[in-house]
Design an enzyme around this catalytic site. Structure first.
Site, PDB file in Angstrom:
ATOM      1  CE  LYS A 154      -0.637   1.782   4.518  1.00 11.35           C
ATOM      2  NZ  LYS A 154      -1.448   2.299   5.566  1.00 11.35           N
ATOM      3  CG  ASP A 174      -4.854  -4.215   4.580  1.00 13.50           C
ATOM      4  OD1 ASP A 174      -4.247  -4.258   5.670  1.00 13.50           O
ATOM      5  OD2 ASP A 174      -5.822  -3.465   4.389  1.00 13.50           O
ATOM      6  CG  HIS A 175       0.221  -4.953   7.946  1.00 13.90           C
ATOM      7  ND1 HIS A 175       0.264  -3.700   7.412  1.00 13.90           N
ATOM      8  CD2 HIS A 175       0.065  -4.795   9.269  1.00 13.90           C
ATOM      9  CE1 HIS A 175       0.137  -2.819   8.377  1.00 13.90           C
ATOM     10  NE2 HIS A 175       0.016  -3.446   9.527  1.00 13.90           N
ATOM     11  CD  GLU A 215      -1.216   4.584  13.858  1.00 13.74           C
ATOM     12  OE1 GLU A 215      -0.170   4.047  13.502  1.00 13.74           O
ATOM     13  OE2 GLU A 215      -1.768   5.479  13.207  1.00 13.74           O
ATOM     14  CG  ASP A 231      -1.766   6.027   6.423  1.00 15.17           C
ATOM     15  OD1 ASP A 231      -1.062   5.491   5.550  1.00 15.17           O
ATOM     16  OD2 ASP A 231      -1.479   5.995   7.634  1.00 15.17           O
ATOM     17  CG  HIS A 264      -4.932  -0.874   7.466  1.00 15.37           C
ATOM     18  ND1 HIS A 264      -4.349  -1.814   6.654  1.00 15.37           N
ATOM     19  CD2 HIS A 264      -3.976   0.045   7.718  1.00 15.37           C
ATOM     20  CE1 HIS A 264      -3.093  -1.475   6.441  1.00 15.37           C
ATOM     21  NE2 HIS A 264      -2.845  -0.355   7.067  1.00 15.37           N
TER      22      HIS A 264
HETATM   23  P1  NAP Z   1      12.047   3.220   2.113  1.00 13.51           P
HETATM   24  O1  NAP Z   1      12.605   2.942   3.455  1.00 13.51           O
HETATM   25  O2  NAP Z   1      12.109   4.611   1.568  1.00 13.51           O
HETATM   26  O3  NAP Z   1      12.789   2.234   1.090  1.00 13.51           O
HETATM   27  C1  NAP Z   1      12.639   2.348  -0.280  1.00 13.51           C
HETATM   28  C2  NAP Z   1      13.452   1.251  -0.948  1.00 13.51           C
HETATM   29  O4  NAP Z   1      13.343   1.393  -2.364  1.00 13.51           O
HETATM   30  C3  NAP Z   1      14.933   1.298  -0.630  1.00 13.51           C
HETATM   31  O5  NAP Z   1      15.434  -0.024  -0.553  1.00 13.51           O
HETATM   32  C4  NAP Z   1      15.522   1.995  -1.844  1.00 13.51           C
HETATM   33  O6  NAP Z   1      16.871   1.630  -1.969  1.00 13.51           O
HETATM   34  C5  NAP Z   1      14.650   1.409  -2.944  1.00 13.51           C
HETATM   35  N1  NAP Z   1      14.575   2.242  -4.148  1.00 13.51           N
HETATM   36  C6  NAP Z   1      14.303   3.558  -4.233  1.00 13.51           C
HETATM   37  N2  NAP Z   1      14.324   3.959  -5.521  1.00 13.51           N
HETATM   38  C7  NAP Z   1      14.623   2.860  -6.260  1.00 13.51           C
HETATM   39  C8  NAP Z   1      14.784   2.623  -7.643  1.00 13.51           C
HETATM   40  N3  NAP Z   1      14.670   3.601  -8.557  1.00 13.51           N
HETATM   41  N4  NAP Z   1      15.074   1.369  -8.052  1.00 13.51           N
HETATM   42  C9  NAP Z   1      15.215   0.357  -7.168  1.00 13.51           C
HETATM   43  N5  NAP Z   1      15.063   0.521  -5.832  1.00 13.51           N
HETATM   44  C10 NAP Z   1      14.781   1.760  -5.389  1.00 13.51           C
HETATM   45  O7  NAP Z   1      10.513   2.781   1.999  1.00 13.51           O
HETATM   46  P2  NAP Z   1       9.736   1.706   2.900  1.00 13.51           P
HETATM   47  O8  NAP Z   1       9.288   2.379   4.140  1.00 13.51           O
HETATM   48  O9  NAP Z   1      10.548   0.479   3.002  1.00 13.51           O
HETATM   49  O10 NAP Z   1       8.425   1.465   2.027  1.00 13.51           O
HETATM   50  C11 NAP Z   1       8.419   0.655   0.874  1.00 13.51           C
HETATM   51  C12 NAP Z   1       6.984   0.513   0.392  1.00 13.51           C
HETATM   52  O11 NAP Z   1       6.209  -0.102   1.403  1.00 13.51           O
HETATM   53  C13 NAP Z   1       6.266   1.841   0.098  1.00 13.51           C
HETATM   54  O12 NAP Z   1       5.344   1.629  -0.942  1.00 13.51           O
HETATM   55  C14 NAP Z   1       5.510   2.125   1.383  1.00 13.51           C
HETATM   56  O13 NAP Z   1       4.386   2.935   1.160  1.00 13.51           O
HETATM   57  C15 NAP Z   1       5.099   0.720   1.767  1.00 13.51           C
HETATM   58  N6  NAP Z   1       4.845   0.535   3.194  1.00 13.51           N
HETATM   59  C16 NAP Z   1       5.827   0.731   4.116  1.00 13.51           C
HETATM   60  C17 NAP Z   1       5.570   0.510   5.456  1.00 13.51           C
HETATM   61  C18 NAP Z   1       6.640   0.682   6.506  1.00 13.51           C
HETATM   62  O14 NAP Z   1       6.352   0.365   7.675  1.00 13.51           O
HETATM   63  N7  NAP Z   1       7.819   1.132   6.174  1.00 13.51           N
HETATM   64  C19 NAP Z   1       4.283   0.096   5.864  1.00 13.51           C
HETATM   65  C20 NAP Z   1       3.302  -0.111   4.900  1.00 13.51           C
HETATM   66  C21 NAP Z   1       3.595   0.110   3.576  1.00 13.51           C
HETATM   67  P3  NAP Z   1      17.952   2.489  -2.824  1.00 13.51           P
HETATM   68  O15 NAP Z   1      17.816   3.895  -2.384  1.00 13.51           O
HETATM   69  O16 NAP Z   1      19.242   1.829  -2.505  1.00 13.51           O
HETATM   70  O17 NAP Z   1      17.556   2.294  -4.236  1.00 13.51           O
END
Ligand code: NAP
Length: 484
Positions: free
Chosen positions: A148, A177-178, A216, A235, A240
């Protein structure tokens, strides 16, 4: 009680965004736990993919740290950690470029299940889907997992569905959707459809109302700029809370199979009535002497985005006509609680007289903390004081009832990833479900924009704006207490 581990087929799992926050906190530690549980076959491999230049050894160090930090006591066993890391490797890939894709293809093996987890910003979903196709990685054995947010409105969700559909069939797309991976959520279906006790009462005739709360204690944290574009509606509610509403309100599917379940969920969303503006309460957490408010957190002094939302909904069908569903979610509230509360109607006639007071059966299904259920039943207060009644909870906290293994088994992400490998889409959202949810959400958000609706400030550490309490009080009801 020892939980039963059902082995999965050998697989290659590629995590795009393998260096990101979600991979570090949830996906990699979850996979490690499945490895320790013996669910990962010896041939399985996990490949991290992101732009950062790194070799396999560097990525294994990253994964080791993630496991130590987030996998709990299981990470104390160095042999297990080393065993897992042997299956882990890394490819540097830019989703928007061509480098790295050939290296990835050479890693993928024969007829195994190929799963590609899109743990990257949604703007990259299309790029990755297209390149998987161009580089011969979008075959029938492939499936993709999409995080998401799935779009920000109906048009963008449709566009995203259309982009993914260019390269993958619906049965290959797993929109995660976890919340649906939580033990309690599945138990909700087991309780409803595995017992004769509840289903006959599960309708407007016996249910007074249903509450769904996802509260939260944290604020927007480091996600300020994303959150301010999104708000609680996009969000939390559109995905959810909507999913929880579907599971609580849906008709019994003929079978516990993906499309049978998802068809019934879709009917619930389509039966939702438009929401009256006075049945919606929006709020923004206010600043305090020691803590900044929402607007400072998102660095937007004129933000009208809601960090709290309460709604009263109606479902237009035979089962639920006239039964209100109250939903609320918010940040910086008193407690971190997710629960569904089914409040049954009073007994039709009290034989005990006015002194006995008013009593109701209440089924509370807790998603967090302490996943479990309680059912308040009315009994006689012990002692010689005549027939005074009291409500006592029948408490089934899963960890107490089923032993610590039950808790070990509850991590949503690991369960869902194993479902992807098994090819079971029951707990994933189908494209038409997501679109129907946006079709219901969009007019509400458009109404706020048209009316220049301003969210009400609310105190941090409380229960949200006063109007949210009034939403219930006006109907002679009240929210279940947010317990710390
Ligand atoms: P993040 O910490 O910003 O990580 C983004 C990842 O994408 C990094 O590994 C980054 O590595 C990689 N990336 C960025 N641009 C890229 C490109 N052009 N090609 C290949 N890899 C690329 O984001 P996140 O929090 O893990 O979230 C990831 C997804 O999960 C998002 O859609 C977010 O909405 C969703 N999400 C996250 C959470 C959470 O708890 N974090 C919860 C629910 C949903 P590099 O910079 O090395 O490329």
């Amino acid at each position: 009680m020892v939980s039963r581990v059902i082995p999965v087929d050998p697989f290659d799992l590629v995590i795009f965004g393998g260096t990101g926050d979600l991979a570090r906190r949830k996906i990699l530690p979850g996979l490690f736990r499945r490895f320790v549980a013996g669910q990962m076959p010896p041939e399985a491999q996990v490949v991290g993919a992101a732009r950062s230049e790194m070799d396999d050894a560097g990525y294994r160090d990253f994964v080791r740290e993630a496991i130590v930090e987030f996998a709990g006591p299981l990470s104390d066993d160095g042999t297990q950690v080393d065993g897992f890391l042997e299956r882990v490797s890394y490819v540097a890939i830019d989703a928007k470029g061509e480098a790295g894709w050939d290296a990835l293809r050479t890693k993928m093996r024969g007829d195994l299940v190929h799963a590609f987890y899109f743990s990257v910003a949604p703007a990259l979903f299309g790029d990755i889907a297209e390149r998987l196709h161009l580089h011969g990685l979008a075959g029938d054995e492939s499936r993709i997992v999409v995080e998401k947010p799935f779009g920000k409105d109906l048009d963008s969700a449709k566009a995203l569905n259309a982009t993914l559909a260019e390269h993958f069939h619906e049965h290959q797309i797993y929109r995660i959707d976890h919340y649906l991976g939580k033990e309690t959520v599945q138990n909700l279906m087991a309780v409803r459809f595995g017992n004769v006790l509840f289903e006959p009462l599960w309708n407007a005739q016996y249910v007074d109302h249903i509450q769904i709360t996802v509260a939260e204690t944290v604020g927007v944290g480091g996600r300020g700029s994303y959150y301010d574009q999104s708000g609680a509606m996009r969000d939390m509610v559109q995905n959810h809370l909507m999913q929880l509403l579907c599971l609580i309100a849906m008709e019994p599917p003929a079978k516990f199979e993906p499309d049978a379940v998802r068809d019934e969920k879709l009917k619930v969303i389509r039966a939702l009535e438009p929401v009256e503006p006075h049945h919606i309460v929006r709020g923004q957490y206010d600043k305090t002497v020691d803590s900044v408010g929402y607007r400072e957190d998102v660095e937007n002094p004129r933000s009208f985005t809601e960090s709290f939302l309460a709604l009263k909904l109606h479902i237009s069908n035979w089962r639920w006509a006239g039964t209100p569903f109250y939903l609320r979610t918010g940040k910086k509230l008193r407690a971190r609680t997710s629960e569904i509360v089914v409040v049954f109607k009073d007994a039709p006639h009290s034989i005990f007289g006015a002194d006995a007071g008013r009593h109701r059966n209440v089924l509370a299904i807790r998603l967090q903390p302490n996943e479990g259920m309680t059912l308040d039943v009315t009994i006689k207060e012990p002692g010689p004081g005549g027939m005074r009644l009291v409500d006592v909870p029948l408490d089934m906290t899963f960890a107490d009832a089923l032993g610590p293994e039950a808790e070990q088994a509850t991590e949503a992400y690991e369960r869902l990833i194993m479902d992807v490998i098994r090819g079971n889409q029951t707990l994933f959202m189908r494209g038409d479900e997501v679109e129907a949810a946006w079709a219901w959400t969009d007019p509400i958000i458009a109404g706020w924009t048209a009316r220049s609706d301003v969210p009400k400030p609310y105190e941090q550490g409380g229960t949200g704006p006063e109007d949210s309490l009034m939403l219930m009080h006006r109907d002679g009801r009240r929210w279940r207490e947010l317990k710390t």
